[in-house]
Structure formats: C-alpha cells, structure tokens
Design a protein around this motif. Structure first.
Motif, PDB file in Angstrom:
ATOM      1  N   SER A   1       0.701  -1.580   0.073  1.00  0.00           N
ATOM      2  CA  SER A   1      -0.208  -0.364   0.471  1.00  0.00           C
ATOM      3  C   SER A   1       0.914   1.530   0.081  1.00  0.00           C
ATOM      4  CB  SER A   1      -0.798  -0.193   1.794  1.00  0.00           C
ATOM      5  OG  SER A   1      -0.439   0.077   2.271  1.00  0.00           O
ATOM      6  N   GLU A   2       1.733   0.952   1.030  1.00  0.00           N
ATOM      7  CA  GLU A   2       2.683   2.524   0.800  1.00  0.00           C
ATOM      8  C   GLU A   2       2.988   2.887  -0.659  1.00  0.00           C
ATOM      9  OE1 GLU A   2       6.519   4.336   2.720  1.00  0.00           O
ATOM     10  OE2 GLU A   2       6.001   1.944   3.463  1.00  0.00           O
ATOM     11  N   VAL A   3       3.497   1.819  -1.344  1.00  0.00           N
ATOM     12  CA  VAL A   3       3.955   2.639  -2.900  1.00  0.00           C
ATOM     13  C   VAL A   3       3.037   2.632  -3.689  1.00  0.00           C
ATOM     14  CG1 VAL A   3       4.430  -0.038  -3.363  1.00  0.00           C
ATOM     15  CG2 VAL A   3       6.057   1.455  -4.856  1.00  0.00           C
ATOM     16  N   LEU A   4       2.124   1.698  -3.811  1.00  0.00           N
ATOM     17  CA  LEU A   4       0.674   1.760  -4.357  1.00  0.00           C
ATOM     18  C   LEU A   4      -0.113   3.489  -4.149  1.00  0.00           C
ATOM     19  CD1 LEU A   4      -0.985  -1.550  -4.648  1.00  0.00           C
ATOM     20  CD2 LEU A   4       0.850  -0.096  -6.469  1.00  0.00           C
ATOM     21  N   ASP A   5       0.506   3.314  -2.898  1.00  0.00           N
ATOM     22  CA  ASP A   5      -0.927   5.204  -2.253  1.00  0.00           C
ATOM     23  C   ASP A   5       0.237   6.407  -3.315  1.00  0.00           C
ATOM     24  OD1 ASP A   5      -2.852   3.562  -0.908  1.00  0.00           O
ATOM     25  OD2 ASP A   5      -1.678   4.061   0.758  1.00  0.00           O
ATOM     26  N   ASP A   6       1.764   6.068  -2.985  1.00  0.00           N
ATOM     27  CA  ASP A   6       2.285   6.912  -3.388  1.00  0.00           C
ATOM     28  C   ASP A   6       2.276   7.161  -5.132  1.00  0.00           C
ATOM     29  OD1 ASP A   6       4.121   8.731  -3.678  1.00  0.00           O
ATOM     30  OD2 ASP A   6       5.748   8.076  -2.970  1.00  0.00           O
ATOM     31  N   MET A   7       2.242   5.913  -5.503  1.00  0.00           N
ATOM     32  CA  MET A   7       1.695   6.255  -6.827  1.00  0.00           C
ATOM     33  C   MET A   7       0.616   6.701  -7.789  1.00  0.00           C
ATOM     34  SD  MET A   7       3.699   2.126  -8.217  1.00  0.00           S
ATOM     35  CE  MET A   7       5.027   2.237  -8.148  1.00  0.00           C
ATOM     36  N   ALA A   8      -0.288   6.511  -7.189  1.00  0.00           N
ATOM     37  CA  ALA A   8      -1.576   7.268  -7.169  1.00  0.00           C
ATOM     38  C   ALA A   8      -1.768   8.511  -6.662  1.00  0.00           C
ATOM     39  CB  ALA A   8      -2.558   6.252  -6.628  1.00  0.00           C
ATOM     40  N   GLN A   9      -1.588   8.961  -5.503  1.00  0.00           N
ATOM     41  CA  GLN A   9      -1.282  10.328  -5.067  1.00  0.00           C
ATOM     42  C   GLN A   9      -0.163  11.539  -6.034  1.00  0.00           C
ATOM     43  OE1 GLN A   9      -3.077  12.208  -3.038  1.00  0.00           O
ATOM     44  NE2 GLN A   9      -2.119  13.932  -4.152  1.00  0.00           N
ATOM     45  N   THR A  10       0.991  10.792  -6.591  1.00  0.00           N
ATOM     46  CA  THR A  10       1.415  11.359  -7.357  1.00  0.00           C
ATOM     47  C   THR A  10       1.331  11.245  -9.309  1.00  0.00           C
ATOM     48  OG1 THR A  10       3.970  10.068  -6.088  1.00  0.00           O
ATOM     49  CG2 THR A  10       3.717  11.192  -8.700  1.00  0.00           C
ATOM     50  N   ALA A  11       0.265  10.281  -9.744  1.00  0.00           N
ATOM     51  CA  ALA A  11       0.055  10.626 -10.768  1.00  0.00           C
ATOM     52  C   ALA A  11      -0.976  11.226 -10.692  1.00  0.00           C
ATOM     53  CB  ALA A  11      -0.797   9.523 -10.730  1.00  0.00           C
ATOM     54  N   LYS A  12      -1.855  11.895  -9.800  1.00  0.00           N
ATOM     55  CA  LYS A  12      -2.629  12.319  -8.861  1.00  0.00           C
ATOM     56  C   LYS A  12      -2.439  14.263  -9.715  1.00  0.00           C
ATOM     57  CE  LYS A  12      -6.482   9.637  -6.849  1.00  0.00           C
ATOM     58  NZ  LYS A  12      -6.952   9.433  -5.237  1.00  0.00           N
ATOM     59  N   ASP A  13      -1.208  14.174  -8.735  1.00  0.00           N
ATOM     60  CA  ASP A  13      -0.537  15.292  -8.960  1.00  0.00           C
ATOM     61  C   ASP A  13      -0.327  15.664 -10.484  1.00  0.00           C
ATOM     62  OD1 ASP A  13      -0.863  15.488  -6.281  1.00  0.00           O
ATOM     63  OD2 ASP A  13       1.665  14.915  -5.640  1.00  0.00           O
ATOM     64  N   GLN A  14      -0.150  14.737 -11.011  1.00  0.00           N
ATOM     65  CA  GLN A  14       0.500  15.200 -12.592  1.00  0.00           C
ATOM     66  C   GLN A  14      -0.971  15.338 -13.211  1.00  0.00           C
ATOM     67  OE1 GLN A  14       3.492  15.291 -13.470  1.00  0.00           O
ATOM     68  NE2 GLN A  14       3.885  15.076 -11.820  1.00  0.00           N
ATOM     69  N   GLY A  15      -2.132  15.399 -12.861  1.00  0.00           N
ATOM     70  CA  GLY A  15      -3.634  15.547 -13.289  1.00  0.00           C
ATOM     71  C   GLY A  15      -4.554  14.757 -13.801  1.00  0.00           C
ATOM     72  N   ILE A  16      -4.215  13.395 -13.519  1.00  0.00           N
ATOM     73  CA  ILE A  16      -4.386  12.041 -14.045  1.00  0.00           C
ATOM     74  C   ILE A  16      -5.075  11.748 -13.199  1.00  0.00           C
ATOM     75  CG2 ILE A  16      -3.612   9.814 -14.162  1.00  0.00           C
ATOM     76  CD1 ILE A  16      -0.943  10.794 -15.544  1.00  0.00           C
ATOM     77  N   ASP A  17      -6.017  10.663 -13.980  1.00  0.00           N
ATOM     78  CA  ASP A  17      -7.691  10.908 -12.870  1.00  0.00           C
ATOM     79  C   ASP A  17      -7.812   9.371 -12.595  1.00  0.00           C
ATOM     80  OD1 ASP A  17     -10.230  10.328 -11.381  1.00  0.00           O
ATOM     81  OD2 ASP A  17     -11.001  10.398 -13.093  1.00  0.00           O
ATOM     82  N   ILE A  18      -6.918   8.881 -12.104  1.00  0.00           N
ATOM     83  CA  ILE A  18      -6.709   7.216 -11.573  1.00  0.00           C
ATOM     84  C   ILE A  18      -8.099   6.925 -10.650  1.00  0.00           C
ATOM     85  CG2 ILE A  18      -5.205   6.152  -9.512  1.00  0.00           C
ATOM     86  CD1 ILE A  18      -3.725   6.046 -12.259  1.00  0.00           C
ATOM     87  N   THR A  19      -8.050   5.959 -10.760  1.00  0.00           N
ATOM     88  CA  THR A  19      -9.562   5.604 -10.978  1.00  0.00           C
ATOM     89  C   THR A  19      -9.449   4.260  -9.418  1.00  0.00           C
ATOM     90  OG1 THR A  19     -10.146   4.176 -12.551  1.00  0.00           O
ATOM     91  CG2 THR A  19     -11.586   6.064 -12.033  1.00  0.00           C
ATOM     92  N   VAL A  20      -9.528   2.738 -10.237  1.00  0.00           N
ATOM     93  CA  VAL A  20      -9.595   1.481  -9.765  1.00  0.00           C
ATOM     94  C   VAL A  20      -7.767   1.029  -9.853  1.00  0.00           C
ATOM     95  CG1 VAL A  20     -10.027  -0.953  -9.643  1.00  0.00           C
ATOM     96  CG2 VAL A  20     -12.293   0.759 -10.498  1.00  0.00           C
ATOM     97  N   ILE A  21      -7.461   0.571  -8.599  1.00  0.00           N
ATOM     98  CA  ILE A  21      -6.596   0.431  -8.415  1.00  0.00           C
ATOM     99  C   ILE A  21      -6.532  -1.723  -8.394  1.00  0.00           C
ATOM    100  CG2 ILE A  21      -4.395  -0.420  -6.986  1.00  0.00           C
ATOM    101  CD1 ILE A  21      -4.271   2.078  -6.147  1.00  0.00           C
ATOM    102  N   THR A  22      -6.179  -2.996  -8.959  1.00  0.00           N
ATOM    103  CA  THR A  22      -6.504  -4.205  -8.802  1.00  0.00           C
ATOM    104  C   THR A  22      -5.296  -5.083  -8.603  1.00  0.00           C
ATOM    105  OG1 THR A  22      -8.508  -4.287 -10.290  1.00  0.00           O
ATOM    106  CG2 THR A  22      -7.316  -6.216  -9.561  1.00  0.00           C
ATOM    107  N   ALA A  23      -4.575  -6.253  -7.564  1.00  0.00           N
ATOM    108  CA  ALA A  23      -3.345  -6.903  -7.733  1.00  0.00           C
ATOM    109  C   ALA A  23      -4.080  -7.494  -8.837  1.00  0.00           C
ATOM    110  CB  ALA A  23      -4.007  -7.365  -6.649  1.00  0.00           C
ATOM    111  N   GLU A  24      -3.029  -7.667  -9.206  1.00  0.00           N
ATOM    112  CA  GLU A  24      -3.478  -9.003 -10.517  1.00  0.00           C
ATOM    113  C   GLU A  24      -2.685 -10.318 -10.374  1.00  0.00           C
ATOM    114  OE1 GLU A  24      -4.999  -9.126 -13.763  1.00  0.00           O
ATOM    115  OE2 GLU A  24      -5.623  -6.953 -13.550  1.00  0.00           O
ATOM    116  N   LEU A  25      -2.823 -11.371 -11.509  1.00  0.00           N
ATOM    117  CA  LEU A  25      -1.943 -12.428 -12.040  1.00  0.00           C
ATOM    118  C   LEU A  25      -1.259 -12.690 -10.792  1.00  0.00           C
ATOM    119  CD1 LEU A  25      -3.950 -15.243 -11.175  1.00  0.00           C
ATOM    120  CD2 LEU A  25      -3.418 -15.997 -13.792  1.00  0.00           C
ATOM    121  N   GLY A  26      -0.114 -12.707 -11.384  1.00  0.00           N
ATOM    122  CA  GLY A  26       1.355 -12.569 -11.750  1.00  0.00           C
ATOM    123  C   GLY A  26       1.607 -11.574 -10.015  1.00  0.00           C
ATOM    124  N   PRO A  27       2.731 -12.315  -9.807  1.00  0.00           N
ATOM    125  CA  PRO A  27       3.458 -11.877  -8.202  1.00  0.00           C
ATOM    126  C   PRO A  27       3.979 -10.723  -8.657  1.00  0.00           C
ATOM    127  CG  PRO A  27       4.564 -13.872  -9.866  1.00  0.00           C
ATOM    128  CD  PRO A  27       3.566 -13.113 -10.252  1.00  0.00           C
TER     129      PRO A  27
END
Length: 448
Positions: A186-212
C-alpha cells in the motif's frame, strides 16, 4: 495564438509561485518506441518559451530506436543534416516532479499544432486522426487501463527478482484480486496513485493482478483523446520514478516472466455525435457491429503498434486473457475486442490486445482508425466467441511478418499517413536487426 501564449504564461507564473524551489523543468515528448526524450530547461527560459520564444528540438529525436540509437530511415538521420523542428508546450501539463532527489518540474511538448508538425511524431499521428473524426461529427471518449509489475530494485545476474513486500517474503503467494497484496504494497501504491493525481491524472481502480507483484491501474474516461494518451504516457514515467524511490523497479514490460501473465494496455472507447448520442448504440447497435468488424479487419496489420517489440509477441497466447487470433465477444476477456456490459448511453468497446509498453498515442490512433473504417465499410463481423469459441482470424506473431503486413495496407496508409507508416515500419525493422546483434548464453549452449 496570443490567447494561448497568455494562458501558458499564466500557467508558468502560477507554477513558479506555488513551487519557488524549482529551478529546472524537463520538457518531454514520446518517441516512436514509447520513450520520453527532451531537454531540461531553466524555469526562466520556460517563461520565455511560454511567452512566444521558439522551442526547437532535433526532428530526428522522434526516430530513436529502443536503445536510443539513430537508424538510417529514408533520407532521415544521416542525409538530412539533422534539422531542428518546432515544438510547442502542451497547456495544463506543467507539474512538479516528486520522485527526484531535487525539486523539479516537467511539461509535455509536441509538434502537433505547430506550423510544420512532424508527420511521424506519435502525438501528431493521433491528433490528425482525432481531428478527422471531429470533422465527421464523431467524438471519442477514452479510458486506458495499464498493467505493470513491481520487481526488487536489484537484479540477479541481469534477471528480475520478485518484489519483497514489507513482511520480508521472497515470494508473492497472493492470488488474483487479493486485497492482502494491495495492503502489503500500500505504501508504494498509494504514492504512485497520489503522484499520478498530482500530475493531473484521474486514477480510479487499483487491482492486484494474477502475476507475482503485478497490478493494474485504471484511469477515468475522457472526452479528449490526446489527454487520455498523455495520462497513460505520464503515468508510466511517474510510476517508474516512485517505485525506485521506494526501493522497487516498476516495469511495463509485456512479458517479464514466461510462466506468469503478461502486462497489457486495455483501451475503452465509446463514440458520440455532436448531440451527445452514443453512435455505437444507434439502430439496435448495428454501428457497434460494423465498428467491431473494422477493428478486426485492421488488427492483423496493426500488430507492430500493439506488440512493438520482440518481448511483446511473447505475451500473445499466454497463460490468461491474451488472444492468439483477432476475435470479439460480449463480456469475454479472451477476445481482442471485448464488449463490456453497459447501458446504451455507455456502450463501448474494450480493445485488449496491446501490450503495456506500447505507445499509447499510436495504440489509440490504430483503434480509432479501425472503428472509423468499420463505420464506413458497414460490414458484419465474424461470430463472437460467445457463439463460437473457435471464431477469429489469424494475425502475425513475429515482428518482420507484422511489419510486412502493416507497410502496404491501404487503409492504414491513408488514415494514419503513408509517411508515418514507412518510417514506423523501418524503425521496427531496424530494431529487429539490432536485437539480433547479440549472442546470448542459450545460443552458446545449443550450438557451441
């Protein structure tokens, strides 16, 4: 032009007021393989550019290969004197960079909208397609979805290692869609999402996919196709930077592990007329069927765009949800073109074939040309996978075959531009030759 200069100047001055510690701004654009190139400008010089001073970069920077080298392509690069070409600042994209050690800004630049746009610049290719559609009264609404892997920052003899989560585990045993993996990272994912929002990007859903260590990020739907592709490009840049800050590597590589799913770029597209009516939903959804036909007919000829490198072709026919033939279906993730369940207002296609490391401007341009071609030709599609699991048409699964299928396709040459098609195909052909110029350990094991 005066109005735009005034708007840009106000944007730069506001940025300087809000970020007085920023001394430099990276002016960046995407080249043909999907890498950013550009220059680092002092903030004072950026203000002069915003006020109308020329902004020029080498035209041939767009032609760089995957490894950054220049290829001889027609008269470009080695017989044209390496000329400069005008660029312009993209309004609304001046944002702070939070993942560098020193305060920094970044801003997109492009040749589209200048007096002499570069015909093979990816953003210009998409801009011309969108302009043509708008003149026809068709207005796309677009949303990207990007999959990526997290790896440990350190490589093991050049090979990626699983991302170590905060619990210290060397492996990732969390299954697909498992919330626990989102919590662990969550720490790195939250930072990725917030940084994207700071770039003006509308981040919506975050999903854990099948690969490790694999995740997917969804973006909001936009009625500006250029800005939607900007979001995808900028997200890749910021996500890599944030990952390194947290001790990881983030990669959009199409197939980093043979035994695990690859990473895709899924693009949702709906089409509206000037009155806001969904074009695809009219006449009992007959335009939807025509649009699907156009996408499927051109798909085999667009493979160098959807799978832009050798590794991307490894993803096709993988362990899950990666098609081996051009197909379509309702609510079917095995199809290249999926029709998600929706009401008529939001009826759309989801194009699922492109790899995550494909160029988002070119992927969207190719999809839109397929839709446009289908609406004009008005042909019925092949059977959907829901009716026939064997339905589909073959497409090239090797780079040189794909290039040959693309280069002389009349519809693509007309709607994407013959000059772009020739330059792009030669760029991919030269990348293929460069890729062959290394003997790996397996080759010695087999033939020494």
């Amino acid at each position: 032009m005066k109005s735009q200069a005034s708007t840009l100047l106000a944007e730069v001055r506001t940025f300087r007021q809000n970020h007085p510690d920023v001394r430099y701004v990276d002016l960046i654009a995407l080249d043909i393989p999907g890498h950013f190139y550009g220059k680092r400008y002092p903030i004072e010089m950026l203000e002069k550019v915003a006020a109308g001073s020329p902004l020029k970069l080498p035209q041939n920077a767009v032609l760089l290969g995957v490894q950054g080298g220049l290829f001889k392509i027609g008269d470009y690069c080695f017989h044209d004197g390496d000329p400069d070409a005008n660029r312009r600042l993209v309004p609304g994209t001046l944002k702070p960079v939070s993942w560098e050690s020193q305060p920094l800004g970044q801003m997109l630049i492009t040749s589209d909208g200048t007096e002499a746009p570069i015909e093979f610049e990816p953003r210009e290719v998409l801009a011309k397609v969108l302009e043509r559609l708008h003149h026809k009264g068709i207005h796309p609404v677009v949303a990207f979805e990007l999959e990526f892997y997290l790896f440990d920052k350190k490589l093991d003899n050049g090979l990626p290692q699983f991302a170590r989560d905060p619990l210290g585990d060397d492996t990732d045993d969390q299954p697909n869609l498992h919330i626990e993996r989102l919590s662990r990272f969550s720490e790195v994912l939250d930072d990725m999402a917030q940084t994207a929002k700071d770039q003006g990007i509308d981040i919506t859903v975050i999903t854990a996919e099948l690969g490790p260590g694999q995740f997917e990020i969804n973006f909001g739907h936009l009625d500006d196709g250029l800005r939607a592709a900007d979001w995808a490009a900028l997200f890749c840049r910021s996500t890599r930077g944030v990952a390194l800050k947290h001790g990881y590597r983030a990669s959009f590589m199409a197939k980093p592990y043979l035994q695990f799913p690859g990473s895709g770029m899924h693009v949702h597209v709906s089409l509206y007329d000037g009155a806001g009516n969904n074009v695809l939903a009219a006449h009992q959804q007959q335009p939807l069927r025509h649009a699907v036909t156009g996408c499927l007919e051109l798909l085999p000829h667009c493979m160098p765009i959807f799978s832009p490198n050798h590794n991307a072709f490894r993803r096709l026919g993988g362990t899950v949800n990666a098609a081996t033939r051009a197909s379509w279906g309702f609510e079917d993730r095995d199809a290249c073109v999926r029709i998600p369940d929706s009401d008529p207002r939001n009826l759309r296609i989801e194009h699922r074939l492109a790899s995550a490391d494909a160029n988002p401007y070119l992927v969207l341009a190719a999809i839109l040309v397929g839709l446009e071609h289908g609406l004009e030709a008005k042909r019925e599609p092949i059977a959907p996978l829901n009716e026939d699991r064997s339905s589909g048409t073959d497409f090239p699964v090797e780079m040189l075959d794909a290039v040959r299928a693309m280069q002389h396709q009349a519809v693509l040459r007309d709607k994407l531009g013959a000059e772009f098609i020739d330059v792009y195909c030669e760029n991919k052909r030269q990348d293929h030759l460069a890729f062959q110029q290394e003997i790996n350990a397996r080759e010695y094991r087999w033939f020494l």
